[in-house]
Every structure is written in structure tokens, then in C-alpha cells.
Write an enzyme that holds these catalytic residues in place. Sequence first.
Site, short mmCIF file in Angstrom:
data_model
loop_
_atom_site.label_atom_id
_atom_site.label_comp_id
_atom_site.label_asym_id
_atom_site.label_seq_id
_atom_site.Cartn_x
_atom_site.Cartn_y
_atom_site.Cartn_z
N HIS A 4 -3.63 -4.11 6.33
CA HIS A 4 -2.44 -4.91 6.63
C HIS A 4 -2.35 -5.21 8.13
CE1 HIS A 4 -0.05 -4.52 2.74
NE2 HIS A 4 -1.18 -3.88 2.51
N ASP A 5 -2.78 -4.27 8.93
CA ASP A 5 -2.75 -4.48 10.38
C ASP A 5 -3.77 -5.54 10.79
OD1 ASP A 5 -2.10 -3.99 13.13
OD2 ASP A 5 -3.91 -2.77 13.29
N VAL A 8 -3.26 -9.48 10.44
CA VAL A 8 -2.26 -10.18 11.26
C VAL A 8 -2.57 -9.93 12.73
CG1 VAL A 8 0.19 -10.56 11.70
CG2 VAL A 8 -0.55 -9.76 9.45
N ASP A 12 -4.71 -4.57 15.86
CA ASP A 12 -4.06 -4.28 17.14
C ASP A 12 -2.79 -3.45 17.00
OD1 ASP A 12 -2.31 -6.08 16.01
OD2 ASP A 12 -2.15 -7.36 17.79
N HIS A 130 -7.38 -0.14 -3.98
CA HIS A 130 -6.29 -0.02 -4.94
C HIS A 130 -6.53 1.12 -5.93
CE1 HIS A 130 -4.79 -4.45 -4.36
NE2 HIS A 130 -4.62 -3.69 -3.30
N THR A 131 -7.65 1.81 -5.79
CA THR A 131 -7.89 2.98 -6.62
C THR A 131 -6.99 4.14 -6.20
OG1 THR A 131 -9.60 4.45 -7.52
CG2 THR A 131 -9.73 3.98 -5.18
N ASP A 183 -3.47 2.76 -9.72
CA ASP A 183 -4.58 3.18 -10.58
C ASP A 183 -4.09 4.37 -11.40
OD1 ASP A 183 -6.96 3.85 -11.76
OD2 ASP A 183 -8.05 4.24 -9.90
N SER A 186 -5.36 8.19 -11.90
CA SER A 186 -6.43 8.46 -10.94
C SER A 186 -6.05 8.00 -9.54
CB SER A 186 -7.72 7.75 -11.40
OG SER A 186 -8.79 7.99 -10.52
N ASP A 191 -12.30 6.55 -6.59
CA ASP A 191 -13.36 6.43 -7.59
C ASP A 191 -13.48 4.99 -8.07
OD1 ASP A 191 -11.17 6.07 -9.28
OD2 ASP A 191 -11.18 8.13 -10.00
#
Length: 265
Positions: A4-5, A8, A12, A130-131, A183, A186, A191
Site C-alpha cells: 500500500h505504501d 502511492v 516512502d 492474500h493468503t 484465506d 489458513s 502457503d
Amino acid sequence: MHFHDCFVRGCDASVLINSTLTNEAEKEALQDLSLRGYGFIDRVKSLVEAECPGVVSCADIIALVARDSIVVIGGPSWDVPTGRRDGNISRKVEALANIPNATNDLPTLKAMFSSKGLDLKDLVVLSGAHTIGNAHCISINTRLYNWTGKGDEDPTLDPEYAANLKARKCKTPTDNITILEMDPGSFRTFDLDYYKLVLKRRGLFHSDAALTTNITTKSYVIELVEGSVQDFFAQFARSMVKMGRIGVKTGSDGEIRKQCAVVNS
């Protein structure tokens, strides 16, 4: 948070800056509302400042903590290039425009990643993050309750999974608070289960399902599922290093913030 940093204004640490009376900062953007760990970053920064004040940037700390947090839960490690400097501008509107969101389709995701120097393989591999972790119902309510504005579900979502989410998690279309795992079963383990869920149409976000709408990205997903977790680890590490180079500030550009949430006065 590192992702996310970097999307944009580059990597920084602008995502860490607090809003002021005259400016809404990045962390107020919808895509950043589920981010956690700001306090932890602040504690690390305090410890580092006590040992070597004005040397290590908040941007480097984010990158290093991102790597270490993955290692702690059994994921890959990688060498983190350092030397980044911190930015002094953080705007909600820029986060809204530059960070991929849960409803993005593949062409949009491809364009957003390409604008940062990342390709389709990076898109698929970095989506593997996203796991682990959680999201809020606000990220999927439209997908569950009003996808086309007619009170319908997103047809790319497995209907049984959608029914389960409605019954157990996001029980109303106005629930913006409930937390759910990206997920399930899990979410604390790094994984390949995320990719298996995507192929079953059980990725939580529409942007997850989008990975199967393109021949190239779907083939990458299948390749990861059929490969070893070590192959995934190696690819994820490479893409994280590549992402960590986006728009870095060095030399006299930027600053070394004394406190990560506040620009130097």
C-alpha cells in the site's frame, strides 16, 4: 502495508503519516482502512532512533518489517535493499487513485501494476499475500449484495461461499465493521491455499477472481498451485524486492522522519 505504501508516491512511508486539520492522509482511504501495525512500526522506529538517531528511515522499516513478518509465519526471506528516505506528503485522494481495490477487474489491475513497473507475473505472485490477514465486510458488501445495482451477487463468486459469508460474516449490506479472513482456515499460514481458493471461485475479492479471467494470469495461478511452495516463495521474494524499488527517494530527496506518523518540522 509495504504494498500500500509503495503504490502511492513510491516506497516512502507516506502511508504512515497522520491526517491533519487541513489534509486527509492516505490511511483514511478505503483501501487502507484494514491496515494494521502502525503502532508496531512506531515502536520499532523508537528503538532504532534510540540506537542511531536520524539514520534509518520509516520507509526502510516498513520494508524490513514486511519481510520479517512473512518469515515469522513460515514464509520466505529475502535481502531487503535499504537506503530509502521518507516522503513528506500523504494524500487520501492519491491512495484512492493508485492502490488497487477489491472490485478491480483484470485490465484495471494490469494497468495499475504496469504503471509501477510490475508485470502480470508480479500481479499474480504479489496477490498471494492474500493468503494471510483479514479484511472488512465493506470490501465485499457490494459483491455480496448489489453487484450491478440490482440487489444481485457477483456471478464470479461461488454461490455456496457467498451464502456462507452472508450467513456467518457479512450479514447485512451495511456491515462495515465485521472482520473476515482473506484465506479462511489458513489465514495465519503463508502457503498456496489462496490460489486454490481462487480456482474454486472462492477468492474473497473480485480482484482475486479477476486473476482467472485472463489466459496468462490464470496459467500463472495454475502453475503455482501445481508447483511447490518453495517455488512460490522464491517468486514472491523476487517480486517483493522489485516492488520495494518503486519510486524510492534517496540522496537529498525526502527526509529521515523522527516519528513515522509525523513529518519533520
